[in-house]
Each structure stands twice: as structure tokens, then as C-alpha cells.
Scaffold this motif. Structure first.
Motif, mmCIF file in Angstrom:
data_model
loop_
_atom_site.group_PDB
_atom_site.id
_atom_site.type_symbol
_atom_site.label_atom_id
_atom_site.label_comp_id
_atom_site.label_asym_id
_atom_site.label_seq_id
_atom_site.Cartn_x
_atom_site.Cartn_y
_atom_site.Cartn_z
ATOM 1 N N TRP A 1 -3.483 1.673 -8.182
ATOM 2 C CA TRP A 1 -4.821 1.591 -7.593
ATOM 3 C C TRP A 1 -5.915 1.997 -8.563
ATOM 4 O O TRP A 1 -7.093 1.981 -8.218
ATOM 5 N N ASN B 1 -8.656 -0.447 -1.713
ATOM 6 C CA ASN B 1 -7.642 0.405 -2.342
ATOM 7 C C ASN B 1 -7.889 1.868 -2.026
ATOM 8 O O ASN B 1 -9.041 2.332 -2.084
ATOM 9 N N GLY C 1 -6.138 5.683 -3.118
ATOM 10 C CA GLY C 1 -5.137 6.413 -3.893
ATOM 11 C C GLY C 1 -5.526 7.868 -4.005
ATOM 12 O O GLY C 1 -6.709 8.227 -3.911
ATOM 13 N N ASN D 1 0.818 -1.206 0.000
ATOM 14 C CA ASN D 1 0.000 0.000 0.000
ATOM 15 C C ASN D 1 0.852 1.256 0.000
ATOM 16 O O ASN D 1 1.415 1.636 1.015
#
Length: 378
Positions: A65, A315, A317, A57
Motif C-alpha cells: 500500500w 488503500n 495500511g 486487502n
């Protein structure tokens, strides 16, 4: 006396997101006479093996992402019209790659969009919407879900973003011998500490790293949170991407990730939000919308009959957007010093990084061609 071999023009690409890697690919493909000495310098990217194909991550490195798919939209101003043309260059390149390099993970599928309250640009099919989109058509009203006023369908692409980044990296590193340096730059001028000879700098740094340090003040983050779903084996969305726009302007989409990458359920579009952690309330809202709009994504517990989403990961981003859109300007720095640097900018794509990637790289190539052809750049 033997003739000396002229040195190759040096180019440093700052940033290894989809814009940076795509720019490197275009330059490798098109610059054969003269060839270039290309170096990519970035803090994050597929050259960082610890990223493990995008599973680690790093929210500040947005490209892994992304959904990612191509969703055309009508142009509302000149800048959007320019960017629309760049998306079509990417579309044509992706058609080629889908056939020649299936390992790129690019796949062409049917795209469907539903609008509960479309504006007049959508209703009138304004320029930028249907242009060069194969099999584009407006859906009959009788086929639309409840509450939807307008729907369209067309052929489009989807891509497994972590795999695509790895594909670009391997092609650049091993086929074209591009140099990669894993480090964080404090300024664009900092490039001169790693590459000698006043290289031409291509600024694909996302947030617009400046020559003297700091980021472009016109840039701002758009926070995105999505869910990676392991769908049922018979899920109908494995080769279809659907986007649903509610009258509250919430976008809920499903995007299949080719080569057995699951399906993305999204998403959020939170302007000027820079929180990189997971928000439980966003997850709950996505699941609620997903249950209503895409129940086919849910599995069933064989013992209890309970329906559920098999979530692989959440996710997060930060899409690096910019007021005024994509920056493709050219600058000359330290021109009165021996180490003059020319800078070609290519950042600020927001959520359109993949859509613009190849087209923006072509624009950079054209600007670079002018620079290396002039005496002042050599």
C-alpha cells in the motif's frame, strides 16, 4: 576418505515486506563464499498467491500500500542522520535497478515539494536534505503557488509497490532458490520448529516480533489512507511526484505508479491509530485537498462537464513505526542451550520502508558477515 562438503550457514528471515525481501536479495547477492541457506517465513507476502499482486486487502501487510517514492528531509537528530545515509544506499541501488531491470517498476522522475511553513532545518537545507540528490535546487519565490513559502525540486524515484514486491519475490524464488514458508509465527523461537540447526534469525517482522513472543513495546502504528486514481491520459503527474505540506502539517501528495499503475493521491499520517477499515471522512478530506491542489488528476464527464476523480481503490495500511527509529541491533538467545539463536533486527522503519530498504539490508549483511565468520555462529 573423501572430503565432506561443509554445510551452508542457515539464515531465516522473518517477514516478507520490503525490508525482508530486500534483505534476502542483498544476502543472495553478496554471500557467495560461503553461500547461505536462506528461508523467508511470513504470514503475508508475495509468496501468498491469493494476494494477487497486492490487490487483496491486507492492511497489516503494509508494503503493497506504500506510495511509494523517495522524499528526502533534513536530519534533526543522530538517528535521522544514520537513516539518511541508508536512504542514499537505496537511492544508488535503485539507479542501477531502474536501468538493468525496468520490470522492477523503479522509475526516476522529478520530485517537487512545497512548504507553507517550513522549519529552519528546511530553510537552511540542513544535512540529509540535498545530499546526493541530483539536480536539487530551491525554487524561485515567483514560481511558488499561493500560500507556499518555500519550494524545492530534485530527481528522485517512484515505484509501483505491488509490482516491485513481486519482482523481488520472483528473483529470490527462481534465481536464488530462496525457500518461502507461508505461516504465522507466535515468536522468533518458533523458527526452530521449521528450520533445524539453530539458524541465524533476521527479524524483519515490522512490528518487532520478540524471541519469546509478543511485539516490541516501542513499536506503534501510523495509519495511512490513500486513493489510487485512474488519471486523464494527458495528466502532467505521470512522471512527476509532488508533496505539499500545509501550515496545519497536512501532507498531500501525488505519486505516479510506473508501468500503468495509476497515481496515488494521499494521504493521512495518524499516529497510534490501528483502524484498518476505510474512513469516509478521510476520503472526503483527501478529495477536497486534491481538488484544490491537483485538479489535473480529475477527469471530465463529456455529457455534463462535471469534474471527478476516477477512484480505482482506497488503500489502508498501518506503517510499523518505532520509538527511536529503525532497530538494527543484534541479540543472542538461548546461548546456554544447544540451539543458540543469534537475532539481527531490522524493523521499525515506519513510513520509510522503501527508502531504507536496500541500505538497511546492507547494514544487516555487515552484521551477519561478522556472525558467520565467528566460530560461535557456525
Amino acid at each position: 576418505m573423501s572430503a565432506t562438503t561443509p554445510s551452508k550457514p542457515k539464515v531465516v528471515i522473518v517477514g516478507a515486506g520490503v525490508l525482508g525481501l530486500s534483505t534476502a536479495l542483498v544476502l543472495c547477492e553478496k554471500f557467495t563464499h560461503p553461500q547461505l541457506e536462506i528461508t523467508v517465513i511470513a504470514e503475508y507476502g508475495p509468496h501468498d498467491l491469493s494476494m494477487n499482486a497486492g490487490l487483496t486487502n491486507y492492511p497489516l501487510y503494509t508494503s503493497p500500500w506504500a506510495g511509494a517514492h523517495f522524499r528526502p528531509f533534513p536530519s534533526k537528530n543522530i538517528q535521522e542522520e544514520r537513516e539518511s545515509k541508508l536512504t542514499r544506499l537505496t537511492l544508488q541501488k535503485f539507479k542501477e535497478l531502474a536501468k538493468s531491470n525496468p520490470e522492477s517498476s523503479i522509475e526516476f522522475v522529478q520530485g517537487i515539494e512545497y512548504f507553507e511553513k517550513p522549519d529552519h532545518f528546511y530553510k537552511e537545507i540542513a544535512p540529509g536534505f540535498s545530499n546526493e540528490m541530483d539536480n536539487f535546487s530551491v525554487l524561485p519565490t515567483s514560481s511558488l503557488p499561493e500560500g507556499v513559502e518555500m519550494g524545492v525540486k530534485y530527481d528522485t524515484w517512484v515505484v509501483n509497490s505491488p509490482l516491485y514486491l513481486q519482482f523481488l519475490y520472483r528473483k529470490l524464488r527462481f534465481q536464488y532458490k530462496v525457500n518461502f514458508i507461508l505461516t504465522k509465527l507466535t515468536s522468533l523461537r518458533h523458527v526452530n520448529s521449521f528450520v533445524s540447526g539453530s539458524p541465524i534469525i533476521i527479524n524483519c517482522s515490522g512490528n518487532g516480533l520478540q524471541y519469546d513472543g509478543g511485539n516490541d513495546l516501542s513499536n506503534f502504528p501510523i495509519r495511512g489512507q490513500t486513493l489510487l486514481i485512474n488519471p486523464p491520459s494527458d495528466c502532467k503527474f505521470l512522471h512527476t511526484t509532488i508533496t505539499h505540506q500545509s501550515k496545519e502539517n497536512l501532507w498531500t501528495f501525488v505519486i505516479p505508479r510506473p508501468l500503468h499503475g495509476g497515481i496515488i493521491l494521499g494521504g493521512t499520517k495518524q499516529v497510534d491509530e490501528s483502524f484498518t477499515g476505510v474512513r469516509d471522512e478521510d476520503t472526503r478530506a483527501l478529495l477536497e485537498r486534491g481538488r484544490k491542489l491537483y485538479p489535473e488528476l480529475m477527469k471530465e464527464n463529456p455529457e455534463t462537464g462535471e469534474k471527478y476523480f476516477d477512484i480505482v481503490r482506497i488503500n489502508v495500511g498501518l506503517r510499523p513505526a518505532r520509538k527511536g527509529g529503525l532497530n538494527l541491533s543484534v541479540e543472542s538467545k538461548d546461548v546456554y542451550l544447544d540451539r543458540a539463536n543469534h537475532v539481527i533486527n531490522n524493523y521499525g522503519a515506519g513510513g520509510m520502508g522503501y527508502e531504507l530498504s536496500y541500505g538497511a539490508a546492507i547494514a544487516v549483511y555487515e552484521k551477519l558477515l561478522q556472525l558467520v565468520s565467528s566460530k560461535s555462529a557456525l
